[in-house]
Write a protein that holds these residues in place. Structure first.
Motif, PDB file in Angstrom:
ATOM      1  N   GLU A   1      15.216   0.337   5.257  1.00  0.00           N
ATOM      2  CA  GLU A   1      16.136   0.739   3.376  1.00  0.00           C
ATOM      3  C   GLU A   1      15.453   0.170   2.471  1.00  0.00           C
ATOM      4  OE1 GLU A   1      16.988  -0.141   6.861  1.00  0.00           O
ATOM      5  OE2 GLU A   1      19.125   1.684   7.667  1.00  0.00           O
ATOM      6  N   ARG A   2      14.769  -1.042   2.900  1.00  0.00           N
ATOM      7  CA  ARG A   2      14.119  -1.600   2.296  1.00  0.00           C
ATOM      8  C   ARG A   2      13.357  -1.341   1.146  1.00  0.00           C
ATOM      9  NH1 ARG A   2       8.941  -5.268   3.350  1.00  0.00           N
ATOM     10  NH2 ARG A   2       9.416  -6.302   1.006  1.00  0.00           N
ATOM     11  N   VAL A   3      12.630   0.133   2.386  1.00  0.00           N
ATOM     12  CA  VAL A   3      11.451   0.872   1.404  1.00  0.00           C
ATOM     13  C   VAL A   3      12.483   1.964   0.303  1.00  0.00           C
ATOM     14  CG1 VAL A   3      10.651   3.167   1.894  1.00  0.00           C
ATOM     15  CG2 VAL A   3       9.736   1.452   3.930  1.00  0.00           C
ATOM     16  N   ASP A   4      13.177   2.081   0.626  1.00  0.00           N
ATOM     17  CA  ASP A   4      13.942   2.772  -0.230  1.00  0.00           C
ATOM     18  C   ASP A   4      15.024   2.370  -1.543  1.00  0.00           C
ATOM     19  OD1 ASP A   4      14.642   5.518   1.935  1.00  0.00           O
ATOM     20  OD2 ASP A   4      16.389   4.500   2.943  1.00  0.00           O
ATOM     21  N   THR A   5      14.981   0.744  -1.315  1.00  0.00           N
ATOM     22  CA  THR A   5      15.078  -0.323  -1.952  1.00  0.00           C
ATOM     23  C   THR A   5      13.325  -0.138  -2.701  1.00  0.00           C
ATOM     24  OG1 THR A   5      16.875  -0.729  -0.917  1.00  0.00           O
ATOM     25  CG2 THR A   5      15.722  -2.251  -2.591  1.00  0.00           C
ATOM     26  N   ILE A   6      12.858  -0.679  -2.531  1.00  0.00           N
ATOM     27  CA  ILE A   6      11.541  -0.747  -3.340  1.00  0.00           C
ATOM     28  C   ILE A   6      10.993   0.347  -4.162  1.00  0.00           C
ATOM     29  CG2 ILE A   6       9.174  -0.504  -2.873  1.00  0.00           C
ATOM     30  CD1 ILE A   6       9.882  -3.054  -0.115  1.00  0.00           C
ATOM     31  N   LYS A   7      11.473   1.792  -3.621  1.00  0.00           N
ATOM     32  CA  LYS A   7      11.236   3.314  -4.395  1.00  0.00           C
ATOM     33  C   LYS A   7      12.334   3.142  -5.420  1.00  0.00           C
ATOM     34  CE  LYS A   7       9.068   5.879  -0.324  1.00  0.00           C
ATOM     35  NZ  LYS A   7       9.917   7.108   0.275  1.00  0.00           N
TER      36      LYS A   7
ATOM     37  N   GLU B   1       3.574  -6.275  -6.883  1.00  0.00           N
ATOM     38  CA  GLU B   1       4.449  -6.759  -6.889  1.00  0.00           C
ATOM     39  C   GLU B   1       5.100  -5.605  -5.216  1.00  0.00           C
ATOM     40  OE1 GLU B   1       8.188  -9.305  -7.315  1.00  0.00           O
ATOM     41  OE2 GLU B   1       6.974  -8.692  -9.560  1.00  0.00           O
ATOM     42  N   TYR B   2       5.865  -4.500  -6.239  1.00  0.00           N
ATOM     43  CA  TYR B   2       6.585  -3.821  -5.259  1.00  0.00           C
ATOM     44  C   TYR B   2       5.491  -2.960  -4.974  1.00  0.00           C
ATOM     45  CZ  TYR B   2       9.570  -5.680  -8.629  1.00  0.00           C
ATOM     46  OH  TYR B   2      11.044  -7.036  -8.658  1.00  0.00           O
ATOM     47  N   TRP B   3       4.258  -1.733  -5.744  1.00  0.00           N
ATOM     48  CA  TRP B   3       3.071  -0.924  -4.965  1.00  0.00           C
ATOM     49  C   TRP B   3       3.036  -1.684  -3.510  1.00  0.00           C
ATOM     50  CZ3 TRP B   3       3.340   3.728  -4.813  1.00  0.00           C
ATOM     51  CH2 TRP B   3       3.778   3.881  -6.916  1.00  0.00           C
TER      52      TRP B   3
ATOM     53  N   GLY C   1       3.458  -2.901   2.463  1.00  0.00           N
ATOM     54  CA  GLY C   1       3.767  -4.027   3.754  1.00  0.00           C
ATOM     55  C   GLY C   1       4.437  -3.109   4.270  1.00  0.00           C
ATOM     56  N   ALA C   2       5.926  -2.817   3.635  1.00  0.00           N
ATOM     57  CA  ALA C   2       7.121  -1.971   4.371  1.00  0.00           C
ATOM     58  C   ALA C   2       6.046  -1.063   5.631  1.00  0.00           C
ATOM     59  CB  ALA C   2       8.076  -1.628   3.874  1.00  0.00           C
ATOM     60  N   TYR C   3       5.954  -0.341   4.494  1.00  0.00           N
ATOM     61  CA  TYR C   3       5.113   1.202   5.030  1.00  0.00           C
ATOM     62  C   TYR C   3       4.363   0.731   6.648  1.00  0.00           C
ATOM     63  CZ  TYR C   3       6.625   4.918   2.343  1.00  0.00           C
ATOM     64  OH  TYR C   3       7.200   5.378   1.713  1.00  0.00           O
ATOM     65  N   GLY C   4       3.351   0.091   6.548  1.00  0.00           N
ATOM     66  CA  GLY C   4       2.608  -0.947   7.346  1.00  0.00           C
ATOM     67  C   GLY C   4       3.722  -1.671   8.946  1.00  0.00           C
ATOM     68  N   GLN C   5       4.191  -2.198   8.435  1.00  0.00           N
ATOM     69  CA  GLN C   5       5.881  -2.720   9.101  1.00  0.00           C
ATOM     70  C   GLN C   5       6.023  -1.851  10.208  1.00  0.00           C
ATOM     71  OE1 GLN C   5       8.560  -5.452   7.356  1.00  0.00           O
ATOM     72  NE2 GLN C   5       9.621  -5.704   9.471  1.00  0.00           N
ATOM     73  N   MET C   6       6.673  -0.787   9.375  1.00  0.00           N
ATOM     74  CA  MET C   6       6.643   0.922   9.844  1.00  0.00           C
ATOM     75  C   MET C   6       6.012   1.605  10.931  1.00  0.00           C
ATOM     76  SD  MET C   6       9.378   2.161   7.119  1.00  0.00           S
ATOM     77  CE  MET C   6      10.006   3.388   7.514  1.00  0.00           C
ATOM     78  N   ASN C   7       4.638   0.793  10.843  1.00  0.00           N
ATOM     79  CA  ASN C   7       3.733   1.423  11.759  1.00  0.00           C
ATOM     80  C   ASN C   7       3.132   3.144  11.022  1.00  0.00           C
ATOM     81  OD1 ASN C   7       0.743   1.081  13.458  1.00  0.00           O
ATOM     82  ND2 ASN C   7       2.364   1.803  14.999  1.00  0.00           N
ATOM     83  N   LYS C   8       2.988   3.246   9.189  1.00  0.00           N
ATOM     84  CA  LYS C   8       3.506   4.525   8.852  1.00  0.00           C
ATOM     85  C   LYS C   8       1.859   4.686   8.805  1.00  0.00           C
ATOM     86  CE  LYS C   8       8.043   6.029   8.565  1.00  0.00           C
ATOM     87  NZ  LYS C   8       8.819   6.657   7.472  1.00  0.00           N
ATOM     88  N   MET C   9       1.087   4.519   9.288  1.00  0.00           N
ATOM     89  CA  MET C   9      -0.388   3.970   8.224  1.00  0.00           C
ATOM     90  C   MET C   9      -0.669   5.060   6.959  1.00  0.00           C
ATOM     91  SD  MET C   9      -0.512   1.334   9.934  1.00  0.00           S
ATOM     92  CE  MET C   9      -2.517   1.106   9.211  1.00  0.00           C
ATOM     93  N   ASP C  10      -1.301   6.317   7.583  1.00  0.00           N
ATOM     94  CA  ASP C  10      -0.897   7.277   6.362  1.00  0.00           C
ATOM     95  C   ASP C  10      -0.689   6.441   4.943  1.00  0.00           C
ATOM     96  OD1 ASP C  10      -2.511   8.830   8.261  1.00  0.00           O
ATOM     97  OD2 ASP C  10      -1.017  10.052   8.362  1.00  0.00           O
ATOM     98  N   ASN C  11       0.759   6.574   5.088  1.00  0.00           N
ATOM     99  CA  ASN C  11       1.876   6.571   3.867  1.00  0.00           C
ATOM    100  C   ASN C  11       1.446   4.271   3.382  1.00  0.00           C
ATOM    101  OD1 ASN C  11       3.411   8.104   4.318  1.00  0.00           O
ATOM    102  ND2 ASN C  11       5.289   7.226   4.442  1.00  0.00           N
ATOM    103  N   TYR C  12       0.766   3.657   4.533  1.00  0.00           N
ATOM    104  CA  TYR C  12       0.343   1.897   3.879  1.00  0.00           C
ATOM    105  C   TYR C  12      -0.474   2.559   3.287  1.00  0.00           C
ATOM    106  CZ  TYR C  12      -1.393  -1.934   4.479  1.00  0.00           C
ATOM    107  OH  TYR C  12      -1.698  -3.649   5.158  1.00  0.00           O
TER     108      TYR C  12
END
Length: 187
Positions: free
Chosen positions: A121-127, A137-139, A144-155
């Motif tokens: 939900e946070r990723v959606d809001t940041i987008k 700061e939003y980029w 950071g949120a992608y890193g937290q989700m372990n989506k390393m390609d997106n990170y």
């Protein structure tokens, strides 16, 4: 005159009288604002939520300011789920009217979602923030949120894009990018 305590006392006293419902609603709304301004978040939330409970359908249609004040009160009280509920309602209403939500609303929403560990939900809001307010700061928050989700390609893609746009601002951000490149076997 900025005397919130005296204002609150006067409004509280007015609510004790047998007054028309419409006037009582106006007083509750003002009283909520006074308590919010005075840092008495619990009392602000009580009066503003009571206002919402008793609001007529016409009042509900224009309740965005009350919901925003409630969200601010709940954030101070660390009641993040309630913050998310009220902010989502205001933002949904704005979207339905093709209006752009304010940056501080979206920022408060993503901060509350971070507190709730609601990462997707946070990723959606940041987008959404990036669509209307493309700030460094939003980029970095998105990365950071992608890193937290372990989506390393997106990170990696988000951090790389931030670097290309000259948005990385300090050594640790460059080190973080380099370590992700390294871990993904990207020279």
């Amino acid at each position: 005159n900025g005397d919130y305590k005296q204002s609150a006392q006067a409004f509280e006293k007015a609510l004790q009288f047998d007054i028309p419902t419409v006037l009582a609603q106006d007083i509750r709304k003002l009283l909520g604002q006074v308590y919010l301004s005075d840092g008495q978040y619990e009392k602000a939330a009580q009066h503003l939520s009571r206002w919402l409970t008793l609001a007529t359908p016409e009042q509900h249609a224009t309740a965005e300011d009350v919901r925003l004040w409630l969200a601010q009160s709940y954030y101070q009280l660390k009641q993040y789920k309630k913050v998310v509920i009220h902010l989502n309602e205001v933002i949904r209403q704005y979207a339905a009217e093709n209006r752009q939500p304010k940056e501080e609303w979206l920022s408060l929403l993503q901060a509350s979602q971070a507190q709730l560990d609601a990462v997707q939900e946070r990723v959606d809001t940041i987008k959404r923030l990036l669509v209307w307010y493309p700030k460094a700061e939003y980029w970095l928050a998105l990365a950071g949120a992608y890193g937290q989700m372990n989506k390393m390609d997106n990170y990696l893609a988000t951090l790389s894009l931030a670097r290309q746009k000259d948005l990385l601002q300090n050594e640790s951000q460059y080190v973080s990018l380099a370590s992700v490149f390294y871990s993904q076997d990207v020279p």
